[in-house]
Design a protein around this motif. Structure first.
Motif, short mmCIF file in Angstrom:
data_model
loop_
_atom_site.label_atom_id
_atom_site.label_comp_id
_atom_site.label_asym_id
_atom_site.label_seq_id
_atom_site.Cartn_x
_atom_site.Cartn_y
_atom_site.Cartn_z
N TYR A 236 49.84 51.27 44.58
CA TYR A 236 48.57 51.37 45.30
C TYR A 236 48.41 50.17 46.25
O TYR A 236 48.78 49.04 45.91
CB TYR A 236 47.40 51.41 44.31
CG TYR A 236 47.42 52.63 43.42
CD1 TYR A 236 46.93 53.84 43.88
CD2 TYR A 236 47.96 52.56 42.13
CE1 TYR A 236 46.96 54.97 43.07
CE2 TYR A 236 47.99 53.69 41.32
CZ TYR A 236 47.49 54.89 41.80
OH TYR A 236 47.53 56.01 41.00
N GLU A 237 47.81 50.44 47.40
CA GLU A 237 47.54 49.38 48.37
C GLU A 237 46.22 48.71 48.04
O GLU A 237 45.26 49.35 47.60
CB GLU A 237 47.48 49.94 49.79
CG GLU A 237 47.37 48.86 50.86
CD GLU A 237 47.53 49.40 52.27
OE1 GLU A 237 47.46 48.60 53.23
OE2 GLU A 237 47.72 50.64 52.42
N THR A 238 46.18 47.40 48.24
CA THR A 238 44.98 46.63 47.96
C THR A 238 44.23 46.27 49.25
O THR A 238 44.70 46.55 50.35
CB THR A 238 45.33 45.36 47.18
OG1 THR A 238 46.30 44.61 47.93
CG2 THR A 238 45.90 45.70 45.82
N ALA A 241 46.03 44.55 52.16
CA ALA A 241 47.24 45.24 52.64
C ALA A 241 48.48 44.86 51.82
O ALA A 241 49.61 45.02 52.29
CB ALA A 241 47.47 44.98 54.13
N LYS A 242 48.28 44.37 50.60
CA LYS A 242 49.38 44.16 49.67
C LYS A 242 49.37 45.32 48.69
O LYS A 242 48.66 46.30 48.90
CB LYS A 242 49.24 42.80 48.99
CG LYS A 242 49.38 41.64 49.97
CD LYS A 242 49.29 40.29 49.27
CE LYS A 242 49.47 39.16 50.28
NZ LYS A 242 49.40 37.82 49.64
N HIS A 243 50.14 45.21 47.63
CA HIS A 243 50.26 46.36 46.73
C HIS A 243 50.29 45.93 45.27
O HIS A 243 50.69 44.80 44.95
CB HIS A 243 51.52 47.16 47.05
CG HIS A 243 51.53 47.74 48.42
ND1 HIS A 243 51.97 47.03 49.53
CD2 HIS A 243 51.12 48.96 48.88
CE1 HIS A 243 51.85 47.78 50.60
NE2 HIS A 243 51.33 48.95 50.24
N ARG A 285 43.36 55.06 44.23
CA ARG A 285 43.61 54.51 45.57
C ARG A 285 42.36 53.84 46.12
O ARG A 285 42.41 52.74 46.67
CB ARG A 285 44.08 55.61 46.51
CG ARG A 285 45.55 55.98 46.34
CD ARG A 285 45.96 57.09 47.27
NE ARG A 285 47.37 57.44 47.08
CZ ARG A 285 47.90 58.61 47.36
NH1 ARG A 285 47.12 59.59 47.85
NH2 ARG A 285 49.18 58.83 47.17
N ARG A 293 44.98 41.87 46.15
CA ARG A 293 45.99 41.90 45.08
C ARG A 293 45.73 40.82 44.05
O ARG A 293 45.77 41.08 42.83
CB ARG A 293 47.38 41.71 45.69
CG ARG A 293 48.52 41.87 44.68
CD ARG A 293 49.85 41.47 45.26
NE ARG A 293 49.91 40.01 45.48
CZ ARG A 293 50.97 39.37 45.98
NH1 ARG A 293 52.04 40.06 46.35
NH2 ARG A 293 50.96 38.06 46.13
#
Length: 364
Positions: A236-238, A241-243, A285, A293
């Motif tokens: 999932y994207e945080t 824009a990290k994951h 999501r 993140r």
């Protein structure tokens, strides 16, 4: 003194599968004599470099000896034959037929050393319709079906992040050679091992390609629990824009997380078939997009959920776990080595010296 002290390996491999196999033997005390052409293993030139050596080459060839031989010359062949006489294991990674033309196929080496354990590593094995087909890792993954499920949400296969066929071959070859050494201890007989990257990788699909193995349809990632069809085995994207990743599908993890997020009503969705969890995935999501993140890392600290931030290699290698387990070790010349995953209690491991080209056999 390592577990393989007293074992001598003549290593004619380059790049990745063979060197990975033989460095694991060198790490455990085997004497590995790396036979190189005049220009050396091409991995020597690979960037980046540290302490005068390619990081790639150093991590896969530490603790070995280098001997430069021209195997097309009579002197080179004579020198290799001499090395074979004292060898327990002979490993080569040329395309099928090359060793026979050079006069060092299994039958020829067996005449020199009757109890030799000889291992050939290739893309598709020594025989069969694909034996002479050129291929590196990704082509093998493509032909074995693995690339078809290494895809994004749009179904487009992408270049894999790990050379799984290379690594599977290295591990399979190592296992086979060690089995043969154990067997030789009781029978006195050597063995020939035809290790193919394709053959080595194929069993790795048993948990995902069951329908195809049984003769049915090929798996589709979006309908596989381990490949993207489940909410709790998903990336999932945080907000930044990290994951982050959820990596445990057990219902207890779904219960713990969804209760903490105030969505007990979605717990039952986590038990649905893969491909039927769209509502759950959509909620997660949205939820993960609401924080950064690092904020999620802090939030999950007291939650019993299989959660992990998606780190890049620099971040991963800087994690406290790496230091705790001594997984990144500095050699005497200041270079960094990834420690072998096989280490025995009570034994202190330090990286062996990276061989200079044509360092020559050590004196007995």
């Amino acid at each position: 003194m390592g577990k393989l002290s007293g074992i001598t390996v003549v290593d004619l491999t380059q790049f990745l599968p063979g060197p990975m196999m033989t460095v694991m033997m060198a790490d455990q005390g085997a004497r590995v004599i790396k036979i190189e052409p005049q220009a050396g293993d091409p991995a020597r030139a690979m960037e980046p470099k540290e302490a005068g050596h390619s990081v790639w080459f150093a991590n896969l060839n530490r603790g070995k000896e280098s001997v430069v031989l021209d195997l097309k010359s009579e002197d080179g062949k004579a020198a290799l034959a001499d090395l074979c006489r004292e060898a327990d294991v002979f490993v080569e990674g040329f395309r099928p037929g090359v060793m026979k033309r050079l006069g060092f196929d299994f039958d020829s080496v067996k005449e020199i050393k009757p109890d030799i354990i000889y291992c050939s590593i290739s893309a598709f094995g020594q025989e069969g319709s694909l034996a002479h087909h050129p291929a590196h890792d990704m082509a093998v993954q493509a032909l074995a079906g693995f690339l078809s499920v290494n895809d994004g949400a749009d179904g487009m296969p992408v270049v894999p992040g790990a050379p799984s066929a290379d690594l599977a071959a290295g591990l399979t070859a190592l296992s086979a050679v060690l089995m043969a050494l154990v067997g030789r201890g009781s029978s006195g007989e050597g063995a020939y091992i035809d290790c193919a990257m394709f053959d080595s990788l194929l069993p790795w699909c048993a948990h995902t390609a069951g329908s195809a193995i049984a003769g049915g349809e090929s798996p589709v990632s979006s309908h596989q629990r381990s490949l993207g069809g489940a909410g709790f085995y998903q990336v999932y994207e945080t907000k930044d824009a990290k994951h982050v990743a959820l990596g445990g599908r057990e219902i207890k993890f779904a219960r713990n997380l969804l209760t903490a997020l105030g969505r007990d009503d979605l717990i039952a969705h986590a038990e649905r078939e893969a491909g039927e969890q769209q509502e759950l995935i959509a909620f997660l999501r949205g939820a993960f997009a609401a924080r950064t993140r690092d904020e999620w890392v802090d939030w999950f600290a007291d939650k019993d959920v299989a959660f992990a931030p998606v780190l890049n290699f620099r971040e991963a290698l800087g994690e406290p776990y790496i230091a705790e387990r001594q997984l990144l070790v500095e050699s005497t010349d200041g270079a960094h080595h990834i420690a072998p995953p096989i280490r025995f209690a009570g034994e202190d491991w330090r990286p062996g010296k990276v061989p200079e080209l044509n360092s020559g056999p050590r004196k007995k």
